[in-house]
Design a protein around this motif. Structure first.
Motif, PDB file in Angstrom:
ATOM      1  N   THR A   1       0.804  -1.215   0.000  1.00 14.57           N
ATOM      2  CA  THR A   1       0.000   0.000   0.000  1.00 14.57           C
ATOM      3  C   THR A   1       0.841   1.270   0.000  1.00 14.57           C
ATOM      4  O   THR A   1       0.285   2.372  -0.051  1.00 14.57           O
ATOM      5  N   GLY A   2       2.157   1.132   0.082  1.00 15.71           N
ATOM      6  CA  GLY A   2       3.023   2.289   0.226  1.00 15.71           C
ATOM      7  C   GLY A   2       3.487   2.458   1.657  1.00 15.71           C
ATOM      8  O   GLY A   2       4.449   3.173   1.932  1.00 15.71           O
ATOM      9  N   ARG A   3       2.801   1.802   2.570  1.00 18.05           N
ATOM     10  CA  ARG A   3       3.181   1.809   3.987  1.00 18.05           C
ATOM     11  C   ARG A   3       3.136   0.415   4.591  1.00 18.05           C
ATOM     12  O   ARG A   3       4.027   0.015   5.323  1.00 18.05           O
ATOM     13  N   ASN A   4       2.081  -0.313   4.252  1.00 17.64           N
ATOM     14  CA  ASN A   4       1.882  -1.648   4.813  1.00 17.64           C
ATOM     15  C   ASN A   4       1.856  -2.701   3.717  1.00 17.64           C
ATOM     16  O   ASN A   4       1.553  -2.404   2.556  1.00 17.64           O
TER      17      ASN A   4
ATOM     18  N   VAL B   1      -4.778  -5.157  -7.100  1.00 12.44           N
ATOM     19  CA  VAL B   1      -4.053  -3.907  -7.335  1.00 12.44           C
ATOM     20  C   VAL B   1      -4.343  -2.956  -6.180  1.00 12.44           C
ATOM     21  O   VAL B   1      -5.373  -3.062  -5.501  1.00 12.44           O
ATOM     22  N   TRP B   2      -3.438  -2.026  -5.967  1.00 12.67           N
ATOM     23  CA  TRP B   2      -3.629  -0.965  -4.980  1.00 12.67           C
ATOM     24  C   TRP B   2      -3.968   0.313  -5.730  1.00 12.67           C
ATOM     25  O   TRP B   2      -3.232   0.739  -6.618  1.00 12.67           O
ATOM     26  N   THR B   3      -5.097   0.930  -5.390  1.00 15.07           N
ATOM     27  CA  THR B   3      -5.567   2.109  -6.123  1.00 15.07           C
ATOM     28  C   THR B   3      -5.133   3.420  -5.489  1.00 15.07           C
ATOM     29  O   THR B   3      -5.383   4.487  -6.035  1.00 15.07           O
ATOM     30  N   GLY B   4      -4.494   3.349  -4.336  1.00 14.41           N
ATOM     31  CA  GLY B   4      -4.144   4.544  -3.590  1.00 14.41           C
ATOM     32  C   GLY B   4      -4.986   4.680  -2.334  1.00 14.41           C
ATOM     33  O   GLY B   4      -4.598   5.357  -1.384  1.00 14.41           O
TER      34      GLY B   4
ATOM     35  N   THR C   1      -4.792   1.934 -13.718  1.00 18.54           N
ATOM     36  CA  THR C   1      -4.427   3.024 -14.625  1.00 18.54           C
ATOM     37  C   THR C   1      -4.396   4.389 -13.946  1.00 18.54           C
ATOM     38  O   THR C   1      -3.970   5.370 -14.550  1.00 18.54           O
ATOM     39  N   GLY C   2      -4.874   4.460 -12.720  1.00 14.16           N
ATOM     40  CA  GLY C   2      -5.011   5.732 -12.047  1.00 14.16           C
ATOM     41  C   GLY C   2      -6.464   6.109 -11.869  1.00 14.16           C
ATOM     42  O   GLY C   2      -6.812   6.929 -11.007  1.00 14.16           O
ATOM     43  N   SER C   3      -7.339   5.502 -12.675  1.00  9.62           N
ATOM     44  CA  SER C   3      -8.774   5.733 -12.554  1.00  9.62           C
ATOM     45  C   SER C   3      -9.589   4.452 -12.704  1.00  9.62           C
ATOM     46  O   SER C   3     -10.732   4.388 -12.261  1.00  9.62           O
ATOM     47  N   GLU C   4      -9.001   3.434 -13.332  1.00 13.35           N
ATOM     48  CA  GLU C   4      -9.709   2.178 -13.552  1.00 13.35           C
ATOM     49  C   GLU C   4      -8.797   0.985 -13.271  1.00 13.35           C
ATOM     50  O   GLU C   4      -7.576   1.068 -13.441  1.00 13.35           O
ATOM     51  N   VAL C   5      -9.440  -0.097 -12.855  1.00 14.50           N
ATOM     52  CA  VAL C   5      -8.765  -1.386 -12.793  1.00 14.50           C
ATOM     53  C   VAL C   5      -9.091  -2.114 -14.091  1.00 14.50           C
ATOM     54  O   VAL C   5     -10.270  -2.361 -14.377  1.00 14.50           O
TER      55      VAL C   5
END
Length: 308
Positions: free
Chosen positions: A44-47, A88-91, A130-134
């Motif tokens: 996730t960027g952290r975990n 995927v991780w979307t943010g 993609t930043g907006s879609e999986v």
């Protein structure tokens, strides 16, 4: 690593982390999860979220989050369905895509949700954010790869235009500069005359433009041998290498193939490539080479690193 349905195998529950700069391992704090095979990991960027997997022939729905900073674990609530390996991780969410739908976990809210039902696929090959879609690619039983896209913002699916890309074997999916690249692990393979009496090169993949819902073809490799069915996205493009023989590199920007000479290594089969940002490290696999005749599994050779 083992597969589902294995009997009499006790999977360890501990974990480790490798520092490629220092060249050493450390043991992680003991986690709350029981040992299992094939858990799904999402960064996730952290975990690191660790969910699902197999145990005693059954599929699991529990999970835990590992915090690198504090070397500690927190248990997650059980998922509403078995988490798919395609995640995927979307943010803000970890989205696990299954044929016809999926589930998502939000660490900030500490809860799961079920995705809206989507186009039914028989199996899913790979997914990309993609930043907006999986975007997920798989098969509906036809000869071409089928693409579907999921928007977390409005919980809605759409079907992509026809890809024209063969569903045979597999492809590595990469998001780069607004385009989705499907790169074949066997770019110079031919149909062998089974489909056409005059053997022809099968497609090496394609490029999808989400903004225009349009596909374009990739070039067939000329004289580039690929020794791995899995690839890793590196600073030089997509590198296919299993630690044996030369590597094959696909340049995403130039859309061309090239061979990369590598030192001779001990044979292995099924190694896993990991890109560190500067090196491609090949882990695990089977020490019995793809064409060798072995009485049983052989421990893999030591990990090996390649700097493209």
């Amino acid at each position: 690593m083992g597969g589902a349905g294995e009997v009499g195998v006790e999977w360890p529950s501990e974990g480790g982390a490798y520092d490629p700069v220092a060249g050493r391992w450390r043991v992680l704090a003991q986690g709350p999860l029981a040992g299992r095979s094939h858990p799904v990991l999402v960064w996730t960027g952290r975990n690191v979220l660790v969910v699902g997997g197999y145990q005693g022939g059954g599929r699991l729905k529990d999970g835990a989050a590992y915090d690198l900073g504090s070397d500690s674990w927190v248990g997650l609530p059980d998922a509403p369905a078995v988490p798919s390996e395609h995640a995927v991780w979307t943010g803000s969410e970890a989205v696990f895509v299954s044929p016809g739908g999926g589930i998502a976990y939000d660490p900030a809210k500490g809860g799961w949700r079920t995705l809206a039902k989507g186009p039914r696929l028989r199996w899913i090959e790979d997914v990309v954010w993609t930043g907006s879609e999986v975007i997920a690619f798989g098969s509906d039983g036809g000869h071409e790869l089928v693409g579907v896209a999921y928007s977390p913002a409005d919980d809605r699916w759409r079907r992509l235009s026809a890809s024209g890309v063969s569903a045979d074997l597999g492809h590595v999916v990469v998001w780069d500069s607004g385009l989705v690249f499907l790169v074949s692990p066997y770019p110079d393979r031919v149909d062998g005359g089974e489909v056409n009496p005059f053997p022809e090169a099968l497609d090496p993949g394609g490029v999808y433009d989400p903004a225009n819902d349009r596909w374009s073809a990739l070039p067939v490799a000329e004289g580039v041998a690929v020794s791995s069915a899995t690839g890793a996205v590196t600073g030089k493009g997509v590198v296919f290498w299993d630690g044996v023989g030369d590597a094959a590199v696909f340049d995403l920007e130039g859309r061309r193939w090239s061979a990369l000479k590598t030192p001779r290594q001990e044979e292995r089969d099924g190694g896993v490539p990991v890109w560190t940002g500067s090196e491609l490290i090949i882990w695990g696999g089977d020490g019995c080479g793809p064409l060798a005749k072995c009485a049983g599994p052989i421990p893999p050779p030591d990990p090996v690193a390649l700097t493209p």
